[in-house]
Design a protein around this motif. Structure first.
Motif, PDB file in Angstrom:
ATOM      1  N   PRO A 169     -93.655  -9.910  37.990  1.00 53.53           N
ATOM      2  CA  PRO A 169     -93.817 -10.018  39.643  1.00 53.53           C
ATOM      3  C   PRO A 169     -94.389 -11.255  39.774  1.00 53.53           C
ATOM      4  CG  PRO A 169     -95.339  -8.755  38.150  1.00 53.53           C
ATOM      5  CD  PRO A 169     -94.224  -8.868  37.236  1.00 53.53           C
ATOM      6  N   THR A 170     -95.011 -12.122  38.952  1.00 55.50           N
ATOM      7  CA  THR A 170     -95.743 -13.348  39.237  1.00 55.50           C
ATOM      8  C   THR A 170     -94.707 -14.559  39.465  1.00 55.50           C
ATOM      9  OG1 THR A 170     -96.052 -13.807  36.994  1.00 55.50           O
ATOM     10  CG2 THR A 170     -97.999 -13.060  38.336  1.00 55.50           C
TER      11      THR A 170
ATOM     12  N   LEU B 217     -99.780 -11.915  43.664  1.00 58.91           N
ATOM     13  CA  LEU B 217    -100.420 -12.603  42.545  1.00 58.91           C
ATOM     14  C   LEU B 217    -101.700 -11.996  42.101  1.00 58.91           C
ATOM     15  CD1 LEU B 217     -99.729 -16.180  43.850  1.00 58.91           C
ATOM     16  CD2 LEU B 217     -98.498 -15.155  41.925  1.00 58.91           C
ATOM     17  N   SER B 218    -102.805 -11.672  42.775  1.00 65.66           N
ATOM     18  CA  SER B 218    -103.850 -11.145  42.635  1.00 65.66           C
ATOM     19  C   SER B 218    -103.658  -9.628  42.138  1.00 65.66           C
ATOM     20  CB  SER B 218    -104.862 -11.486  43.665  1.00 65.66           C
ATOM     21  OG  SER B 218    -104.563 -10.567  44.635  1.00 65.66           O
ATOM     22  N   ALA B 219    -103.162  -8.931  42.548  1.00 65.59           N
ATOM     23  CA  ALA B 219    -102.610  -7.566  42.135  1.00 65.59           C
ATOM     24  C   ALA B 219    -101.612  -7.188  41.610  1.00 65.59           C
ATOM     25  CB  ALA B 219    -102.863  -6.591  43.582  1.00 65.59           C
TER      26      ALA B 219
ATOM     27  N   PHE C  51     -94.096 -23.424  43.138  1.00 65.46           N
ATOM     28  CA  PHE C  51     -93.162 -22.261  43.539  1.00 65.46           C
ATOM     29  C   PHE C  51     -93.759 -20.952  43.587  1.00 65.46           C
ATOM     30  CE2 PHE C  51     -90.705 -25.823  41.774  1.00 65.46           C
ATOM     31  CZ  PHE C  51     -89.692 -26.140  42.934  1.00 65.46           C
ATOM     32  N   HIS C  52     -94.850 -20.693  42.964  1.00 60.86           N
ATOM     33  CA  HIS C  52     -95.522 -19.482  42.599  1.00 60.86           C
ATOM     34  C   HIS C  52     -96.924 -19.348  43.397  1.00 60.86           C
ATOM     35  CE1 HIS C  52     -93.066 -19.308  39.043  1.00 60.86           C
ATOM     36  NE2 HIS C  52     -92.307 -19.085  39.967  1.00 60.86           N
ATOM     37  N   GLY C  53     -97.036 -19.929  44.226  1.00 61.40           N
ATOM     38  CA  GLY C  53     -98.206 -20.166  44.965  1.00 61.40           C
ATOM     39  C   GLY C  53     -98.618 -19.395  46.258  1.00 61.40           C
TER      40      GLY C  53
ATOM     41  N   GLN D 293     -85.073 -11.218  43.055  1.00 59.61           N
ATOM     42  CA  GLN D 293     -85.313 -10.477  41.433  1.00 59.61           C
ATOM     43  C   GLN D 293     -86.247  -9.425  41.586  1.00 59.61           C
ATOM     44  OE1 GLN D 293     -87.013 -13.863  39.370  1.00 59.61           O
ATOM     45  NE2 GLN D 293     -85.167 -15.213  39.989  1.00 59.61           N
ATOM     46  N   GLY D 294     -86.690  -8.916  42.826  1.00 55.11           N
ATOM     47  CA  GLY D 294     -87.547  -7.786  42.725  1.00 55.11           C
ATOM     48  C   GLY D 294     -88.537  -8.104  43.615  1.00 55.11           C
ATOM     49  N   VAL D 295     -89.354  -7.090  44.480  1.00 53.45           N
ATOM     50  CA  VAL D 295     -90.531  -7.241  45.191  1.00 53.45           C
ATOM     51  C   VAL D 295     -91.570  -6.079  44.672  1.00 53.45           C
ATOM     52  CG1 VAL D 295     -91.619  -7.159  47.400  1.00 53.45           C
ATOM     53  CG2 VAL D 295     -89.220  -8.095  47.330  1.00 53.45           C
ATOM     54  N   SER D 296     -92.666  -6.722  44.159  1.00 53.13           N
ATOM     55  CA  SER D 296     -93.668  -5.730  43.701  1.00 53.13           C
ATOM     56  C   SER D 296     -94.742  -5.713  44.705  1.00 53.13           C
ATOM     57  CB  SER D 296     -94.121  -6.309  42.243  1.00 53.13           C
ATOM     58  OG  SER D 296     -92.798  -6.367  41.381  1.00 53.13           O
TER      59      SER D 296
END
Length: 494
Positions: free
Chosen positions: A164-165, A196-198, A132-134, A173-176
């Motif tokens: 954020p992850t 995910l990486s930043a 789900f967090h891919g 839920q918020g966009v970072s």
């Protein structure tokens, strides 16, 4: 009877009679150490999982870590009790059965069960994180990615999320991350950064500086400016441009010097207090100096993009430390014009402070504005020297936890002509964009193609106004996934 010469000396009998007791004592001590070692291993494992775990599955592993810690404490306590019980029995030369030692086997069984359940929960959480967090959630879920949408494109930053992850697949839920939209059609183009990486929590204003993209992160624990690399052209069989590479952050030195005196003076070193909650970004006319306004630090900070040196240029307002809950600070946006005059929005003081030149130790003047937020200097207006645009909330609504307006606010964008040869303050308004029917809470803005585009945080839209007549033209982007913060044109090829 035994002959006297064949009798065993009493010293040897005594030594032989106590040898079994010594072995039992040592065995008792070894048993205690083994159980204590097991308890320490379980406790340390729980600590590492619950405190040092950085995965988004931390919330799922927390309860199991607590159970594991409690089992470790019980094992240690029962082991000590049994050790002293056995020690007493050994000293009293007890030869029979004392008690059925069922407690430690039961606890060991419970420990094995806790480890199995914890490992299963961890595996399930890891699978959920991968599933789900891919990478497929780097692009906004629920938005059709259209990399071939008509240009120009714009970058948009959003209010963000504290996790954020774990929120990456849930924009509500918020966009970072930073994302691209078409200014011509309003379509979603794709991600500009990889959430995910930043990992950024609270993106604020953004700035395109040469080949790089700079984004202010106002999170209390991550107050910094993120730096992203140049655009990478798409592969031959792809249309979409991959996200920019995360290069690192610009932040204040790690030492905490909140209580020291003289650190809020002009030209002083940049401290964590001065850098708290960076909000606005602006580039100097030389293109090599970055100016940062910090919302809670109350400061204007200059950063050399050549060597990375930082200096506190001005302490515009008293700092408001982020202690405990998040509290809104005084400053908002920042802008620098072609004459190297710096303009800083002081929302709490209801004014824009002007510094000519940008590193002047004292303000050159002030312009009263109701609640200034975003600032921008544009040269597309009918003023040769440029125009300072100021977004302001004229009527405040109810406030959320960090002092931001929510509800039925009324906002405007004020245009102030600039004089680059002989600046005179306060500035005089030449045009007003927006009213209570069209604009509530202005944020980032830009000018393109004879139109002024303004982000409205209340409606989560990008609105457009005719630059000459100030007439409202409609929403260029009608649906944004989160409260927008800033907008900037995407360079060609990105």
């Amino acid at each position: 009877s035994v002959a006297p010469s064949a009798r065993i000396p009493s010293q040897l009998c005594t030594a032989r009679s106590i040898m079994p007791v010594d072995r039992h004592v040592l065995a008792n001590e070894r048993t205690l150490m083994a159980w204590l070692r097991l308890a320490a291993t379980m406790g340390l494992g729980a600590f590492l999982v619950n405190v040092l775990q950085k995965s988004s599955s931390k919330a799922a592993l927390g309860p199991m870590s607590l159970v594991q810690s409690l089992v470790a404490i019980i094992i240690a306590a029962v082991s000590l009790v049994r050790f002293y019980q056995r020690d007493y029995l050994l000293k009293s030369r007890h030869m029979g059965a004392a008690f059925g030692d069922w407690m430690l086997p039961v606890l060991s069984g419970g420990m094995i069960l806790a480890i199995v359940v914890s490992a299963t929960g961890s595996a399930i959480s890891r699978w959920a994180e991968w599933h789900f967090h891919g990478p497929e959630c780097v692009a906004l879920p629920g938005f059709l990615e259209t990399p071939g949408a008509p240009r120009p494109h714009v970058y948009v930053s959003f209010h963000g999320s504290s996790e954020p992850t774990s929120a990456i697949c849930h924009p509500e839920q918020g966009v970072s991350g930073i994302h691209k939209f078409s200014l011509a059609s309003g379509e979603y183009v794709g991600p500009a950064t990889d959430q995910l990486s930043a990992v950024q929590k609270m993106p604020r204003q953004l700035l395109v500086a040469g080949d790089h993209l700079l984004v202010a992160d106002g999170a209390p624990s991550m107050s910094s400016v993120a730096v992203f690399g140049r655009c990478v052209p798409p592969e031959p069989d792809h249309v979409s441009v991959p996200p920019r590479e995360f290069l690192g952050v610009i932040r204040a030195p790690a030492q905490d010097t909140r209580s020291a005196e003289g650190l809020l003076a002009h030209g002083a070193p940049v401290t964590p207090l001065a850098m708290e909650h960076p909000y606005g970004l602006a580039l100097g006319p030389d293109g090599s100096t970055l100016h940062v306004s910090t919302q809670n630090g109350g400061a204007a900070i200059s950063v050399s993009l050549k060597n990375g040196s930082m200096a506190l240029t001005q302490q515009v307002a008293p700092p408001v430390p982020l202690v405990g809950r998040q509290v809104g600070g005084p400053l908002r946006g920042i802008a620098v014009d072609a004459a190297n005059c710096m303009h800083v929005a002081d929302r709490k003081a209801h004014r824009v402070a002007h510094y000519c030149p940008a590193d002047a130790p004292q303000p050159s003047g002030f312009t009263e504005v109701k609640h200034p937020i975003a600032l921008s200097v544009v040269h597309d207006m009918p003023h040769e020297a440029g125009t300072l645009l100021v977004g302001s909330v004229e009527k405040r609504a109810s406030l959320d936890a960090d002092g931001s307006d929510i509800g039925d606010a009324e906002g405007v964008v004020l245009a102030f002509p600039l004089d680059l040869h002989k600046p005179v303050f306060p500035l005089q308004v030449s045009a007003t964009y927006g009213d209570k029917k069209s604009l509530s809470h202005p944020a980032g803005m830009l000018v393109s193609g004879g139109l002024l585009y303004v982000l409205d945080q209340s409606s989560k839209q990008l609105l457009s106004f005719d630059l000459e007549t100030a007439k409202y033209k409609g929403a260029a982007i009608k649906t944004l996934p989160d409260v927008p913060e800033d907008v900037a044109l995407v360079p060609d090829g990105c």
